[in-house]
Design a protein around this motif. Sequence first.
Motif, PDB file in Angstrom:
ATOM      1  N   PRO A 242       0.826  -1.208   0.000  1.00  0.00           N
ATOM      2  CA  PRO A 242       0.000   0.000   0.000  1.00  0.00           C
ATOM      3  C   PRO A 242       0.864   1.264   0.000  1.00  0.00           C
ATOM      4  O   PRO A 242       2.077   1.183  -0.226  1.00  0.00           O
ATOM      5  CB  PRO A 242      -0.787  -0.137   1.298  1.00  0.00           C
ATOM      6  CG  PRO A 242       0.163  -0.848   2.218  1.00  0.00           C
ATOM      7  CD  PRO A 242       0.897  -1.827   1.333  1.00  0.00           C
ATOM      8  N   GLY A 243       0.250   2.389   0.274  1.00  0.00           N
ATOM      9  CA  GLY A 243       0.966   3.651   0.350  1.00  0.00           C
ATOM     10  C   GLY A 243       0.005   4.768   0.709  1.00  0.00           C
ATOM     11  O   GLY A 243      -1.219   4.572   0.699  1.00  0.00           O
ATOM     12  N   ASP A 244       0.543   5.925   1.061  1.00  0.00           N
ATOM     13  CA  ASP A 244      -0.283   7.080   1.420  1.00  0.00           C
ATOM     14  C   ASP A 244      -0.419   8.035   0.248  1.00  0.00           C
ATOM     15  O   ASP A 244       0.466   8.130  -0.608  1.00  0.00           O
ATOM     16  CB  ASP A 244       0.321   7.817   2.616  1.00  0.00           C
ATOM     17  CG  ASP A 244       0.018   7.124   3.935  1.00  0.00           C
ATOM     18  OD1 ASP A 244      -0.744   6.145   3.922  1.00  0.00           O
ATOM     19  OD2 ASP A 244       0.546   7.565   4.966  1.00  0.00           O
ATOM     20  N   VAL A 245      -1.539   8.764   0.240  1.00  0.00           N
ATOM     21  CA  VAL A 245      -1.817   9.752  -0.798  1.00  0.00           C
ATOM     22  C   VAL A 245      -2.065  11.094  -0.131  1.00  0.00           C
ATOM     23  O   VAL A 245      -2.762  11.179   0.883  1.00  0.00           O
ATOM     24  CB  VAL A 245      -3.048   9.346  -1.644  1.00  0.00           C
ATOM     25  CG1 VAL A 245      -3.442  10.469  -2.594  1.00  0.00           C
ATOM     26  CG2 VAL A 245      -2.756   8.062  -2.420  1.00  0.00           C
ATOM     27  N   VAL A 246      -1.481  12.131  -0.687  1.00  0.00           N
ATOM     28  CA  VAL A 246      -1.692  13.481  -0.173  1.00  0.00           C
ATOM     29  C   VAL A 246      -2.187  14.385  -1.293  1.00  0.00           C
ATOM     30  O   VAL A 246      -1.778  14.235  -2.452  1.00  0.00           O
ATOM     31  CB  VAL A 246      -0.393  14.055   0.456  1.00  0.00           C
ATOM     32  CG1 VAL A 246       0.672  14.314  -0.594  1.00  0.00           C
ATOM     33  CG2 VAL A 246      -0.682  15.329   1.234  1.00  0.00           C
ATOM     34  N   GLU A 247      -3.089  15.289  -0.951  1.00  0.00           N
ATOM     35  CA  GLU A 247      -3.573  16.304  -1.884  1.00  0.00           C
ATOM     36  C   GLU A 247      -3.215  17.684  -1.334  1.00  0.00           C
ATOM     37  O   GLU A 247      -3.495  17.977  -0.168  1.00  0.00           O
ATOM     38  CB  GLU A 247      -5.087  16.196  -2.067  1.00  0.00           C
ATOM     39  CG  GLU A 247      -5.568  14.880  -2.654  1.00  0.00           C
ATOM     40  CD  GLU A 247      -7.069  14.841  -2.825  1.00  0.00           C
ATOM     41  OE1 GLU A 247      -7.606  15.742  -3.515  1.00  0.00           O
ATOM     42  OE2 GLU A 247      -7.710  13.932  -2.258  1.00  0.00           O
ATOM     43  N   LEU A 248      -2.576  18.488  -2.166  1.00  0.00           N
ATOM     44  CA  LEU A 248      -2.224  19.857  -1.792  1.00  0.00           C
ATOM     45  C   LEU A 248      -2.946  20.829  -2.710  1.00  0.00           C
ATOM     46  O   LEU A 248      -2.988  20.634  -3.924  1.00  0.00           O
ATOM     47  CB  LEU A 248      -0.712  20.089  -1.906  1.00  0.00           C
ATOM     48  CG  LEU A 248       0.228  19.152  -1.149  1.00  0.00           C
ATOM     49  CD1 LEU A 248       1.672  19.631  -1.297  1.00  0.00           C
ATOM     50  CD2 LEU A 248      -0.153  19.052   0.319  1.00  0.00           C
ATOM     51  N   ARG A 249      -3.481  21.876  -2.116  1.00  0.00           N
ATOM     52  CA  ARG A 249      -4.178  22.910  -2.890  1.00  0.00           C
ATOM     53  C   ARG A 249      -3.707  24.280  -2.405  1.00  0.00           C
ATOM     54  O   ARG A 249      -3.755  24.574  -1.201  1.00  0.00           O
ATOM     55  CB  ARG A 249      -5.690  22.780  -2.705  1.00  0.00           C
ATOM     56  CG  ARG A 249      -6.530  23.627  -3.671  1.00  0.00           C
ATOM     57  CD  ARG A 249      -8.011  23.477  -3.342  1.00  0.00           C
ATOM     58  NE  ARG A 249      -8.411  22.078  -3.323  1.00  0.00           N
ATOM     59  CZ  ARG A 249      -8.868  21.424  -4.391  1.00  0.00           C
ATOM     60  NH1 ARG A 249      -8.966  22.060  -5.550  1.00  0.00           N
ATOM     61  NH2 ARG A 249      -9.236  20.160  -4.286  1.00  0.00           N
ATOM     62  N   ARG A 250      -3.206  25.082  -3.318  1.00  0.00           N
ATOM     63  CA  ARG A 250      -2.748  26.427  -2.943  1.00  0.00           C
ATOM     64  C   ARG A 250      -3.900  27.248  -2.371  1.00  0.00           C
ATOM     65  O   ARG A 250      -5.050  27.096  -2.771  1.00  0.00           O
ATOM     66  CB  ARG A 250      -2.188  27.164  -4.167  1.00  0.00           C
ATOM     67  CG  ARG A 250      -0.810  26.692  -4.616  1.00  0.00           C
ATOM     68  CD  ARG A 250      -0.354  27.556  -5.769  1.00  0.00           C
ATOM     69  NE  ARG A 250       0.900  27.129  -6.354  1.00  0.00           N
ATOM     70  CZ  ARG A 250       2.081  27.676  -6.087  1.00  0.00           C
ATOM     71  NH1 ARG A 250       2.149  28.673  -5.211  1.00  0.00           N
ATOM     72  NH2 ARG A 250       3.168  27.245  -6.678  1.00  0.00           N
ATOM     73  N   ARG A 251      -3.555  28.135  -1.452  1.00  0.00           N
ATOM     74  CA  ARG A 251      -4.520  29.092  -0.926  1.00  0.00           C
ATOM     75  C   ARG A 251      -3.849  30.452  -0.817  1.00  0.00           C
ATOM     76  O   ARG A 251      -2.616  30.550  -0.727  1.00  0.00           O
ATOM     77  CB  ARG A 251      -5.083  28.643   0.416  1.00  0.00           C
ATOM     78  CG  ARG A 251      -4.066  28.621   1.548  1.00  0.00           C
ATOM     79  CD  ARG A 251      -4.703  28.199   2.855  1.00  0.00           C
ATOM     80  NE  ARG A 251      -3.876  28.620   3.987  1.00  0.00           N
ATOM     81  CZ  ARG A 251      -4.350  29.039   5.137  1.00  0.00           C
ATOM     82  NH1 ARG A 251      -5.657  29.112   5.320  1.00  0.00           N
ATOM     83  NH2 ARG A 251      -3.534  29.396   6.109  1.00  0.00           N
ATOM     84  N   GLU A 252      -4.641  31.510  -0.793  1.00  0.00           N
ATOM     85  CA  GLU A 252      -4.093  32.866  -0.799  1.00  0.00           C
ATOM     86  C   GLU A 252      -3.444  33.226   0.533  1.00  0.00           C
ATOM     87  O   GLU A 252      -2.433  33.928   0.564  1.00  0.00           O
ATOM     88  CB  GLU A 252      -5.201  33.873  -1.129  1.00  0.00           C
ATOM     89  CG  GLU A 252      -5.731  33.755  -2.556  1.00  0.00           C
ATOM     90  CD  GLU A 252      -6.764  34.826  -2.851  1.00  0.00           C
ATOM     91  OE1 GLU A 252      -7.031  35.665  -1.954  1.00  0.00           O
ATOM     92  OE2 GLU A 252      -7.306  34.822  -3.973  1.00  0.00           O
ATOM     93  N   GLN A 253      -3.994  32.721   1.629  1.00  0.00           N
ATOM     94  CA  GLN A 253      -3.450  33.047   2.945  1.00  0.00           C
ATOM     95  C   GLN A 253      -2.178  32.240   3.197  1.00  0.00           C
ATOM     96  O   GLN A 253      -2.076  31.088   2.788  1.00  0.00           O
ATOM     97  CB  GLN A 253      -4.471  32.744   4.043  1.00  0.00           C
ATOM     98  CG  GLN A 253      -5.762  33.509   3.893  1.00  0.00           C
ATOM     99  CD  GLN A 253      -6.777  32.746   3.056  1.00  0.00           C
ATOM    100  OE1 GLN A 253      -6.419  31.841   2.315  1.00  0.00           O
ATOM    101  NE2 GLN A 253      -8.034  33.138   3.179  1.00  0.00           N
ATOM    102  N   PRO A 254      -1.192  32.847   3.876  1.00  0.00           N
ATOM    103  CA  PRO A 254       0.038  32.111   4.215  1.00  0.00           C
ATOM    104  C   PRO A 254      -0.240  30.973   5.196  1.00  0.00           C
ATOM    105  O   PRO A 254      -1.211  31.020   5.957  1.00  0.00           O
ATOM    106  CB  PRO A 254       0.925  33.187   4.858  1.00  0.00           C
ATOM    107  CG  PRO A 254       0.329  34.490   4.449  1.00  0.00           C
ATOM    108  CD  PRO A 254      -1.131  34.256   4.308  1.00  0.00           C
TER     109      PRO A 254
END
Length: 312
Positions: free
Chosen positions: A29-41
Amino acid sequence: MDYIKAFAPATVANVACGFDIFGFAVDEPGDVVELRRREQPGIVITDILGDEGRLPRDPARNAVTVVMLRLLDHLKMPDFGCEVLLHKNMPLGSGMGSSAASAVAGVFALNELLGQPLTRKQLLPFAIEGERIACGSAHADNVGPSLMGGFVVIRSYQPLDVFSIPVPAELYCTLVHPDIEVNTKDARFILRNEVSLKNAISQMGNVAGLIAGLMQEDYALISRSMVDVIIEPVRAILIPEFNEVKQAAMEQGALGCSISGAGPSMFTLSKGKETAERVGQAMKETFALAGIDSVTHVSAINQGGPRVLESW
């Protein structure tokens, strides 16, 4: 790029005789990550799926985001912001590099999102920090293969010196996770601080033999070298039916069988997928006879490491 979804594979660490210096990646198996940019730091964990609420949502205390924060600090990007969604696809305390897969998925995905400012090998020191947060020890035998793929040797930590070695194409891993949990900190606590000269010499011979066997595609040498006289005898007591499961695996043609990482997962190496699958079935049936459910994974050695699943 505003969004990325990435996968990082599970790993087998120690590989019998190579405590804290050997590790290899598997396909699943393995892990999955989702990243989404946002305007705030700042880094924000929006959700973690599959952990039953056990992992911290504080970015400064979670392996997937700690490594991202370290990387952003290194790149001097204090104003960068993104949302993080983590899919935990393997049990915690499984011996399959669960925290390492999260850390690698996070730092790899962020590096891709930022246009690959660092190479994979340059990402390794950051990924290691995820292990420090998760289990208190910054070791590389899980994060190294998960990040780089293949069979990895950690020659030194001071300074960090990591390299890969080739493995036979027909070499397959059977990874069996019984439905029990072994805490990594506990598994380290029970280890002895000193070993006898006799055992040290035996272990060094097996380490050298395993490396030579893998590089020369000498399956008999691989089999003779997959013997751990230092760690396995101590940790085996934490895994019910360990000796019976190991015997069943060997009787079905496994080259060797031992504990994956700190356990409770067990792994074998075999020549050929058919043998590896037969070995897995025997191990699963042996656990079942003792009333223990288990999950089996069979794969060749994963050479690719983490990968991008989706981006835009």
